[in-house]
Design a protein around this motif. Sequence first.
Motif, PDB file in Angstrom:
ATOM      1  N   SER A   4       1.402   1.815  -5.431  1.00 57.08           N
ATOM      2  CA  SER A   4       1.130   3.227  -5.255  1.00 57.08           C
ATOM      3  C   SER A   4       1.881   4.043  -6.307  1.00 57.08           C
ATOM      4  O   SER A   4       2.595   3.502  -7.159  1.00 57.08           O
ATOM      5  CB  SER A   4       1.511   3.673  -3.844  1.00 57.08           C
ATOM      6  OG  SER A   4       0.998   4.965  -3.584  1.00 57.08           O
ATOM      7  N   THR A   5       1.738   5.362  -6.215  1.00 62.69           N
ATOM      8  CA  THR A   5       2.265   6.277  -7.220  1.00 62.69           C
ATOM      9  C   THR A   5       3.771   6.499  -7.050  1.00 62.69           C
ATOM     10  O   THR A   5       4.311   6.341  -5.952  1.00 62.69           O
ATOM     11  CB  THR A   5       1.549   7.645  -7.064  1.00 62.69           C
ATOM     12  OG1 THR A   5       0.175   7.420  -6.831  1.00 62.69           O
ATOM     13  CG2 THR A   5       1.731   8.529  -8.281  1.00 62.69           C
TER      14      THR A   5
ATOM     15  N   HIS B 266       4.918  12.192  -4.562  1.00 62.38           N
ATOM     16  CA  HIS B 266       5.085  11.042  -5.465  1.00 62.38           C
ATOM     17  C   HIS B 266       4.905  11.393  -6.948  1.00 62.38           C
ATOM     18  O   HIS B 266       4.945  10.511  -7.800  1.00 62.38           O
ATOM     19  CB  HIS B 266       4.109   9.888  -5.143  1.00 62.38           C
ATOM     20  CG  HIS B 266       4.145   9.411  -3.730  1.00 62.38           C
ATOM     21  ND1 HIS B 266       5.288   9.401  -2.972  1.00 62.38           N
ATOM     22  CD2 HIS B 266       3.165   8.918  -2.924  1.00 62.38           C
ATOM     23  CE1 HIS B 266       5.018   8.929  -1.763  1.00 62.38           C
ATOM     24  NE2 HIS B 266       3.740   8.638  -1.706  1.00 62.38           N
TER      25      HIS B 266
ATOM     26  N   PRO C 295       0.813  -1.221   0.000  1.00 60.76           N
ATOM     27  CA  PRO C 295       0.000   0.000   0.000  1.00 60.76           C
ATOM     28  C   PRO C 295       0.845   1.269   0.000  1.00 60.76           C
ATOM     29  O   PRO C 295       2.016   1.264   0.365  1.00 60.76           O
ATOM     30  CB  PRO C 295      -0.812  -0.117   1.294  1.00 60.76           C
ATOM     31  CG  PRO C 295      -0.003  -1.012   2.165  1.00 60.76           C
ATOM     32  CD  PRO C 295       0.720  -1.956   1.265  1.00 60.76           C
ATOM     33  N   GLY C 296       0.226   2.342  -0.462  1.00 62.32           N
ATOM     34  CA  GLY C 296       0.851   3.661  -0.440  1.00 62.32           C
ATOM     35  C   GLY C 296      -0.249   4.707  -0.383  1.00 62.32           C
ATOM     36  O   GLY C 296      -1.428   4.410  -0.640  1.00 62.32           O
ATOM     37  N   GLN C 297       0.116   5.931  -0.069  1.00 60.60           N
ATOM     38  CA  GLN C 297      -0.870   6.963   0.230  1.00 60.60           C
ATOM     39  C   GLN C 297      -1.930   7.128  -0.858  1.00 60.60           C
ATOM     40  O   GLN C 297      -3.123   7.185  -0.580  1.00 60.60           O
ATOM     41  CB  GLN C 297      -0.159   8.297   0.458  1.00 60.60           C
ATOM     42  CG  GLN C 297      -1.107   9.451   0.765  1.00 60.60           C
ATOM     43  CD  GLN C 297      -0.357  10.742   1.023  1.00 60.60           C
ATOM     44  OE1 GLN C 297       0.746  10.726   1.565  1.00 60.60           O
ATOM     45  NE2 GLN C 297      -0.942  11.856   0.648  1.00 60.60           N
ATOM     46  N   HIS C 298      -1.509   7.205  -2.117  1.00 61.68           N
ATOM     47  CA  HIS C 298      -2.475   7.444  -3.192  1.00 61.68           C
ATOM     48  C   HIS C 298      -3.325   6.219  -3.504  1.00 61.68           C
ATOM     49  O   HIS C 298      -4.372   6.341  -4.151  1.00 61.68           O
ATOM     50  CB  HIS C 298      -1.751   7.888  -4.469  1.00 61.68           C
ATOM     51  CG  HIS C 298      -1.161   9.252  -4.365  1.00 61.68           C
ATOM     52  ND1 HIS C 298      -0.173   9.706  -5.223  1.00 61.68           N
ATOM     53  CD2 HIS C 298      -1.396  10.277  -3.507  1.00 61.68           C
ATOM     54  CE1 HIS C 298       0.158  10.946  -4.898  1.00 61.68           C
ATOM     55  NE2 HIS C 298      -0.570  11.304  -3.859  1.00 61.68           N
ATOM     56  N   ALA C 299      -2.860   5.034  -3.085  1.00 63.94           N
ATOM     57  CA  ALA C 299      -3.542   3.778  -3.433  1.00 63.94           C
ATOM     58  C   ALA C 299      -4.458   3.275  -2.329  1.00 63.94           C
ATOM     59  O   ALA C 299      -5.035   2.187  -2.456  1.00 63.94           O
ATOM     60  CB  ALA C 299      -2.505   2.706  -3.762  1.00 63.94           C
TER      61      ALA C 299
ATOM     62  N   GLN D  99      -5.792   9.143  -7.499  1.00 64.55           N
ATOM     63  CA  GLN D  99      -6.130   8.986  -6.087  1.00 64.55           C
ATOM     64  C   GLN D  99      -7.575   9.388  -5.798  1.00 64.55           C
ATOM     65  O   GLN D  99      -8.302   8.672  -5.091  1.00 64.55           O
ATOM     66  CB  GLN D  99      -5.178   9.836  -5.241  1.00 64.55           C
ATOM     67  CG  GLN D  99      -5.491   9.833  -3.751  1.00 64.55           C
ATOM     68  CD  GLN D  99      -4.679  10.880  -3.000  1.00 64.55           C
ATOM     69  OE1 GLN D  99      -4.279  11.887  -3.586  1.00 64.55           O
ATOM     70  NE2 GLN D  99      -4.429  10.644  -1.720  1.00 64.55           N
TER      71      GLN D  99
ATOM     72  N   GLU E  78       8.229  -3.421  -3.369  1.00 66.53           N
ATOM     73  CA  GLU E  78       7.384  -3.529  -4.570  1.00 66.53           C
ATOM     74  C   GLU E  78       7.996  -4.430  -5.636  1.00 66.53           C
ATOM     75  O   GLU E  78       7.276  -5.176  -6.311  1.00 66.53           O
ATOM     76  CB  GLU E  78       7.133  -2.132  -5.170  1.00 66.53           C
ATOM     77  CG  GLU E  78       6.188  -1.268  -4.361  1.00 66.53           C
ATOM     78  CD  GLU E  78       6.877  -0.474  -3.274  1.00 66.53           C
ATOM     79  OE1 GLU E  78       6.211   0.377  -2.645  1.00 66.53           O
ATOM     80  OE2 GLU E  78       8.101  -0.697  -3.049  1.00 66.53           O
TER      81      GLU E  78
ATOM     82  N   GLY F  20      -1.655   0.691 -10.630  1.00 62.59           N
ATOM     83  CA  GLY F  20      -1.038   1.692  -9.781  1.00 62.59           C
ATOM     84  C   GLY F  20      -1.934   2.904  -9.630  1.00 62.59           C
ATOM     85  O   GLY F  20      -2.792   3.183 -10.473  1.00 62.59           O
ATOM     86  N   SER F  21      -1.731   3.611  -8.560  1.00 63.56           N
ATOM     87  CA  SER F  21      -2.471   4.854  -8.364  1.00 63.56           C
ATOM     88  C   SER F  21      -1.764   5.988  -9.099  1.00 63.56           C
ATOM     89  O   SER F  21      -0.663   5.835  -9.634  1.00 63.56           O
ATOM     90  CB  SER F  21      -2.594   5.164  -6.872  1.00 63.56           C
ATOM     91  OG  SER F  21      -1.313   5.215  -6.264  1.00 63.56           O
TER      92      SER F  21
END
Length: 560
Positions: free
Chosen positions: A95-96, A138, A48-52, A188, A72, A121-122
């Motif tokens: 994520s981005t 990102h 996971p990541g912020q935008h995703a 996002q 990743e 991906g986001s």
Amino acid sequence: MTHDHDLVLRPTEAQTNAALNPPAGRNGGDLVVETLTGLGATTVFGLPGQHALGMFDALRRSTLRYVGLRVENNAGFAADAYGRITGEAAPLLLSTGPGALMSLAALQEAAAASAPVLAIGSQIPAAGLGGGRHGYLHELRDQQASFRDIVKSVHTVRTQSQIPSAIAAAWESALTAPHGPVWVEIPQDVLLAETTLPVVTAMDATPEDIAPRPELTAVAAHLLANAERPAIIAGGGVVRSDASGKLLALAERLDIPVVTTFGGKGAFPWEHPLSLQSWLEDRHTTDFLEDADVLLVVGSGLGELSSNYHTFAPRGRVIQIEADAGKLESNHPALGIHADARLALQALLETAPERRDPTAPERVSAVLGKVRDRIAAQDLGLEQRIVAAVREALPERSPSFWDMTILAYWAWSAFDPKHPNTMHSAQGAGGLGYGFPAALGAAAADPSRPVLAVSGDGGAMYSIAELATAKQYGLDVTWLIVDDGGYGILREYMTGAFGEATGTELARPDFVALAESFGVPATLTSPESLTADLAKALAAPGPSVVVLPALLRMFEPTHL
């Protein structure tokens, strides 16, 4: 007039009611996981990541199983292996920016090996797309440009209504022969926004088959049936298309010797009287193939490793069956047949008359004898014993995943995979760190049998974090780490080329203690006890590590 597809597309009353009353609390991420479920996905990999976060939040409302890795790139390797083992598209959620870019080396391997990975991906919010510099965390000026040179297709979503169609199109692309990775990116805000769209139901994204043209099949069948010294090179396309049975039937119908490329390991039975095995870095094998008056190449582009480092110069007529149109005749003039290997081999089986050649097994045996004699003259007993020990310890149908390390280079030529689609390595793109995370993906794909990963100590350091993944999910992978104190193959290359090596010697941890700190049982073994220690580790459920301190040497390849 009423067409059948009109009937299929007409919603039932229940479907209409469900569509008009979608459940509350869904977002764009739900449309992603609903589409994947509708396409038949059961497992997703990622990080996971912020935008995703919209996608990852939606996972808890779905039936999809999530396997999260620590890096990743390793998640990409795991998805690659899942795709190879199952033949299904393996979703990879990213994520981005940094998170997306960290997957590129894994996607390059998937592209080279034709593994179907569906990377989603986001992106930065939709208002920021279009090439400006908005200062988002990102942010990349053109994220999809970073993927376009690697993946088969790129799909950008800007609204929620585009999500199901974009993912379905990417799914179809990933599974169209040749299989490969694809890239979908979703902003996002599109993932996070609440949606009132109906729940996505079953989707149809079945790829069309690539069938051979009949006039080309007719010519190929005629050439093979009338050849005096035909031979077959079987590549990874035979394995990917599940065409090993067709290949065996054709070789026996026409009495044609078969050599498998490193990517095609397992495409033909190792001990078959017509099997030249995989000794491609050997001039005796190269001479035999060059002497063929008709050479059938199936599912291989005859790249560097499959052509004895581009020294292979066929003198006869070449027939090349390849699902990747860009690889047709890319290295050698041929009768190029753009087709899925399974369909093309079936067409040849139905077209070619029987051909008998009682001398073929004798000629094969003579070549293998010369290869054995050449290797025997190089004082490489330790290396051959270790290859044999691994083969003896590994159950016949257990898959193995090999990193770029000296033992893997030996295995390319000398290891008997026993069955199709059981031996895999990073020989497509050649990046380090493939073996262990890929084995984790295979264990997630099929938990019914143990999986073996093989790394050197240098490559192992790329994947140490995934011991936590193996422990967290209880994945049944045994990791053999051959510790030679550095990048052994590069040490050998540099010493041979320059007289000494630079940058190849590595400080490394106590791998046994390190594995045990993750709660993963580990064993320090020796060449003499390797078979027993490896067999014991493979028989125990869950992850395990076996460390073999050994300085191995490569056999001398012969190109000239």
